[in-house]
Design a protein around this motif. Structure first.
Motif, PDB file in Angstrom:
ATOM      1  N   VAL A  22     -10.950 -19.823  -9.506  1.00 46.64           N
ATOM      2  CA  VAL A  22     -10.123 -19.787  -8.298  1.00 46.64           C
ATOM      3  C   VAL A  22      -8.845 -19.001  -8.570  1.00 46.64           C
ATOM      4  O   VAL A  22      -8.402 -18.183  -7.760  1.00 46.64           O
ATOM      5  N   ALA A  23      -8.242 -19.245  -9.748  1.00 47.49           N
ATOM      6  CA  ALA A  23      -7.026 -18.519 -10.124  1.00 47.49           C
ATOM      7  C   ALA A  23      -7.307 -17.030 -10.272  1.00 47.49           C
ATOM      8  O   ALA A  23      -6.513 -16.181  -9.832  1.00 47.49           O
ATOM      9  N   SER A  24      -8.428 -16.691 -10.889  1.00 49.77           N
ATOM     10  CA  SER A  24      -8.759 -15.283 -11.128  1.00 49.77           C
ATOM     11  C   SER A  24      -9.088 -14.537  -9.844  1.00 49.77           C
ATOM     12  O   SER A  24      -8.699 -13.377  -9.669  1.00 49.77           O
ATOM     13  N   PHE A  25      -9.808 -15.194  -8.940  1.00 48.20           N
ATOM     14  CA  PHE A  25     -10.190 -14.546  -7.689  1.00 48.20           C
ATOM     15  C   PHE A  25      -9.096 -14.645  -6.631  1.00 48.20           C
ATOM     16  O   PHE A  25      -8.534 -13.647  -6.200  1.00 48.20           O
ATOM     17  N   LEU A  26      -8.797 -15.870  -6.214  1.00 51.98           N
ATOM     18  CA  LEU A  26      -7.962 -16.087  -5.035  1.00 51.98           C
ATOM     19  C   LEU A  26      -6.468 -15.994  -5.320  1.00 51.98           C
ATOM     20  O   LEU A  26      -5.710 -15.413  -4.542  1.00 51.98           O
ATOM     21  N   PHE A  27      -6.015 -16.585  -6.434  1.00 52.73           N
ATOM     22  CA  PHE A  27      -4.582 -16.608  -6.722  1.00 52.73           C
ATOM     23  C   PHE A  27      -4.049 -15.206  -6.993  1.00 52.73           C
ATOM     24  O   PHE A  27      -2.998 -14.813  -6.476  1.00 52.73           O
ATOM     25  N   ILE A  28      -4.762 -14.438  -7.812  1.00 51.55           N
ATOM     26  CA  ILE A  28      -4.329 -13.069  -8.113  1.00 51.55           C
ATOM     27  C   ILE A  28      -4.326 -12.222  -6.841  1.00 51.55           C
ATOM     28  O   ILE A  28      -3.388 -11.457  -6.576  1.00 51.55           O
ATOM     29  N   PHE A  29      -5.368 -12.370  -6.028  1.00 49.42           N
ATOM     30  CA  PHE A  29      -5.457 -11.649  -4.752  1.00 49.42           C
ATOM     31  C   PHE A  29      -4.247 -11.964  -3.880  1.00 49.42           C
ATOM     32  O   PHE A  29      -3.580 -11.068  -3.343  1.00 49.42           O
ATOM     33  N   SER A  30      -3.934 -13.246  -3.735  1.00 51.46           N
ATOM     34  CA  SER A  30      -2.821 -13.679  -2.876  1.00 51.46           C
ATOM     35  C   SER A  30      -1.473 -13.299  -3.461  1.00 51.46           C
ATOM     36  O   SER A  30      -0.529 -13.005  -2.719  1.00 51.46           O
ATOM     37  N   LEU A  31      -1.377 -13.284  -4.777  1.00 47.37           N
ATOM     38  CA  LEU A  31      -0.102 -13.020  -5.440  1.00 47.37           C
ATOM     39  C   LEU A  31       0.399 -11.598  -5.199  1.00 47.37           C
ATOM     40  O   LEU A  31       1.585 -11.381  -4.973  1.00 47.37           O
ATOM     41  N   ILE A  32      -0.521 -10.639  -5.238  1.00 47.28           N
ATOM     42  CA  ILE A  32      -0.072  -9.245  -5.193  1.00 47.28           C
ATOM     43  C   ILE A  32      -0.285  -8.552  -3.854  1.00 47.28           C
ATOM     44  O   ILE A  32       0.419  -7.595  -3.525  1.00 47.28           O
ATOM     45  N   LYS A  33      -1.219  -9.039  -3.025  1.00 49.76           N
ATOM     46  CA  LYS A  33      -1.657  -8.271  -1.854  1.00 49.76           C
ATOM     47  C   LYS A  33      -0.531  -7.919  -0.885  1.00 49.76           C
ATOM     48  O   LYS A  33      -0.338  -6.752  -0.531  1.00 49.76           O
ATOM     49  N   ASP A  34       0.212  -8.917  -0.443  1.00 48.32           N
ATOM     50  CA  ASP A  34       1.139  -8.695   0.658  1.00 48.32           C
ATOM     51  C   ASP A  34       2.435  -8.021   0.254  1.00 48.32           C
ATOM     52  O   ASP A  34       3.279  -7.731   1.110  1.00 48.32           O
ATOM     53  N   ASN A  35       2.626  -7.770  -1.032  1.00 55.35           N
ATOM     54  CA  ASN A  35       3.823  -7.065  -1.487  1.00 55.35           C
ATOM     55  C   ASN A  35       3.495  -5.713  -2.111  1.00 55.35           C
ATOM     56  O   ASN A  35       4.342  -5.101  -2.764  1.00 55.35           O
ATOM     57  N   LEU A  36       2.262  -5.267  -1.915  1.00 56.25           N
ATOM     58  CA  LEU A  36       1.882  -3.939  -2.380  1.00 56.25           C
ATOM     59  C   LEU A  36       2.496  -2.863  -1.480  1.00 56.25           C
ATOM     60  O   LEU A  36       2.544  -3.030  -0.260  1.00 56.25           O
ATOM     61  N   LYS A  37       2.967  -1.789  -2.080  1.00 57.28           N
ATOM     62  CA  LYS A  37       3.447  -0.636  -1.313  1.00 57.28           C
ATOM     63  C   LYS A  37       2.485   0.514  -1.556  1.00 57.28           C
ATOM     64  O   LYS A  37       2.511   1.158  -2.604  1.00 57.28           O
ATOM     65  N   LEU A  38       1.618   0.719  -0.579  1.00 62.99           N
ATOM     66  CA  LEU A  38       0.509   1.647  -0.776  1.00 62.99           C
ATOM     67  C   LEU A  38       0.698   2.945  -0.002  1.00 62.99           C
ATOM     68  O   LEU A  38      -0.131   3.350   0.804  1.00 62.99           O
ATOM     69  N   ASP A  39       1.805   3.612  -0.285  1.00 65.99           N
ATOM     70  CA  ASP A  39       1.972   4.981   0.178  1.00 65.99           C
ATOM     71  C   ASP A  39       1.356   5.907  -0.866  1.00 65.99           C
ATOM     72  O   ASP A  39       0.708   5.446  -1.812  1.00 65.99           O
ATOM     73  N   GLY A  87       2.530  -4.320 -10.886  1.00 62.67           N
ATOM     74  CA  GLY A  87       1.860  -5.460 -11.519  1.00 62.67           C
ATOM     75  C   GLY A  87       0.405  -5.179 -11.837  1.00 62.67           C
ATOM     76  O   GLY A  87      -0.172  -5.790 -12.746  1.00 62.67           O
ATOM     77  N   ILE A  88      -0.216  -4.243 -11.109  1.00 63.54           N
ATOM     78  CA  ILE A  88      -1.611  -3.882 -11.397  1.00 63.54           C
ATOM     79  C   ILE A  88      -1.712  -3.233 -12.768  1.00 63.54           C
ATOM     80  O   ILE A  88      -2.667  -3.468 -13.518  1.00 63.54           O
ATOM     81  N   THR A  89      -0.706  -2.429 -13.128  1.00 64.25           N
ATOM     82  CA  THR A  89      -0.682  -1.827 -14.464  1.00 64.25           C
ATOM     83  C   THR A  89      -0.644  -2.915 -15.529  1.00 64.25           C
ATOM     84  O   THR A  89      -1.347  -2.829 -16.548  1.00 64.25           O
TER      85      THR A  89
END
Length: 469
Positions: free
Chosen positions: A165-182, A67-69
């Motif tokens: 709020v949507a740009s800062f907090l919502f986007i942060f919350s939307l993607i953070k906990d499902n990132l796979k950072l290997d 989703g970052i792409t």
């Protein structure tokens, strides 16, 4: 229900879909689509591509890293033919009923998918309330209530506060906990920036070739460098945050010297885009990236020799065209000092206004929608005029409450990085640093699309804080 969802995700089609979005080619296909549509003026095609990709990733994938792409190409989707900019032509493309209806439908679909993703994350108990989340929440709240007690309060401040709020907090919350950072996840993020940078290089070449009057008496007229989605400073911001990921790949790949050579192209583009804040940012960040490459990367001797050869070649070329170089920088920086006083292209005037607004309402600020004297006619009725400096902008619009929250956020970001220093997190931190430095001279921190990219980078840094890559 849970069993049904698991079976559905194991479906062959869904597996192929997730394999594509997690692949190394996805960022480059995205760049090809965005570039082709930019040239042809097919903005809706890019919007369909990005929104559908985002929805599929959010609904069918446990990994939000791709989703970052998608986020990276959102700021560059508007073509010159269809630009809303008055300078270019003030196209009605985005206000036509048939186009607007499609865009709103797609955005509604994206919102539903986003809410679904956050709900599923919470149900699966993956949502983590980290210090970064709480600090961003406080900062977002300060932006939401910007100017709330000002005597000239404009209700549009609340609307723009919600957008922030949507740009800062919502986007942060939307993607953070499902990132796979290997290793693979970080590499895909880096490749997303590489793909974006290729698009930027091609578009810059394209604009140089087709823009009439860009050279005046042998000097580049930077005011002619206008893209459909922004001007030279917007271009420079995106280019600057791409450089650390490119040099990260130069350090980890077997044939990483290719990426090093490509970084020289990006370094040149940082000056050819004629954005002064980009020149300052790259002059600070690029040597740090090279130093890390020489110390921690692969092929250290080869990369050092290639860089030395490139530096010698650059010095020779600059020596041959010395007068052109002097004239170039003289033109670029000629309006920083006017009549013996520091003017900064009118920025000092904006900074003084911001401080006056802060003094008039020091606690909560005066809000976003106040007048700033740009010295030129503007048509910023929908989007607020700003003072081209993150710190002063927060002071004026949200006062002591806002600037305190922002200062804590900045400190927490630095602390988070030093909790787990490695090569992968370092290139993320340097991209964030590039963004923050550039935003000290422009409005990037509050420009919605660029803010979303910033939030995604903060999410990556926070998610990887306790991980060993």
């Amino acid at each position: 229900m849970k069993e049904f969802c698991e079976n559905f995700k194991n479906n062959g089609f869904v597996k192929v879909l997730n394999s594509f979005y997690s692949s190394k080619i996805f960022p480059f296909i995205s760049a090809a689509v965005a570039l082709a549509c930019y040239i042809l003026g097919w903005d809706l095609v890019t919007i369909y591509y990005l929104v559908i990709s985002a929805v599929l990733i959010l609904v069918f994938s446990d990994n939000t890293t791709p989703g970052i792409t998608v986020l990276l190409f959102v700021p560059v989707l508007m073509s010159k033919q269809n630009s809303l900019s008055v300078v270019i032509g003030n196209s009605d493309y985005y206000t036509r009923t048939e186009n607007l209806a499609q865009i709103l439908t797609l955005l509604s679909l994206l919102l539903v998918a986003s809410v679904y993703k956050i709900a599923v994350t919470c149900i699966n108990k993956k949502f983590k309330l980290t210090p970064a989340f709480w600090i961003l929440a406080v900062f977002s709240a300060a932006l939401l209530f910007n100017g709330a007690f000002s005597k000239d309060y404009d209700p549009k401040n609340l609307i723009y506060g919600l957008v922030m709020v949507a740009s800062f907090l919502f986007i942060f919350s939307l993607i953070k906990d499902n990132l796979k950072l290997d290793k693979k996840g970080f590499e895909q993020i880096a490749l997303g920036f590489v793909a974006l940078s290729i698009l930027l290089v091609v578009e810059l070449i394209f604009e140089y070739c087709r823009t009439e009057g860009i050279f005046e008496n042998g000097i580049i007229n930077r005011y002619k460098l206008i893209f459909g989605w922004g001007v030279y400073s917007d271009y420079g911001l995106l280019l600057g945050i791409c450089i650390p990921p490119v040099l990260y790949l130069a350090g980890i790949k077997k044939y990483g010297t290719v990426y090093l050579l490509y970084s020289f192209v990006l370094f040149a583009c940082a000056f050819l885009c004629c954005s002064r804040q980009t020149m300052v940012t790259v002059a600070l960040i690029y040597p740090i990236c090279l130093l890390i490459l020489f110390v921690k990367g692969n092929n250290q001797i080869l990369n050092l020799c290639v860089t030395a050869a490139a530096a010698i070649a650059a010095i020779i070329v600059l020596g041959i065209y010395q007068q052109y170089v002097i004239d170039f920088f003289k033109t670029i920086f000629d309006n920083l000092i006017v009549d013996g006083n520091l003017d900064g292209s009118g920025r000092m005037r904006l900074y003084k206004q911001a401080l006056e607004y802060f003094k008039s309402q020091p606690f909560w600020g005066v809000g976003f929608y106040v007048d700033f004297d740009y010295g030129i006619p503007t048509t910023l009725s929908l989007f607020p005029a700003m003072c081209h400096n993150t710190v002063l902008q927060v002071l004026s619009c949200s006062g002591i409450v806002g600037i305190s929250a922002y200062a804590i956020h900045r400190i927490q970001t630095v602390v988070s990085f030093f909790k787990n220093v490695n090569l992968e997190r370092t290139f993320i931190a340097l991209s964030i640093a590039s963004f923050v430095i550039a935003a000290l001279f422009a409005n990037h921190m509050f420009r919605i699309f660029s803010t979303m990219i910033y939030s995604a980078l903060i999410a990556v840094l926070d998610k990887s804080e306790k991980k060993t890559v």
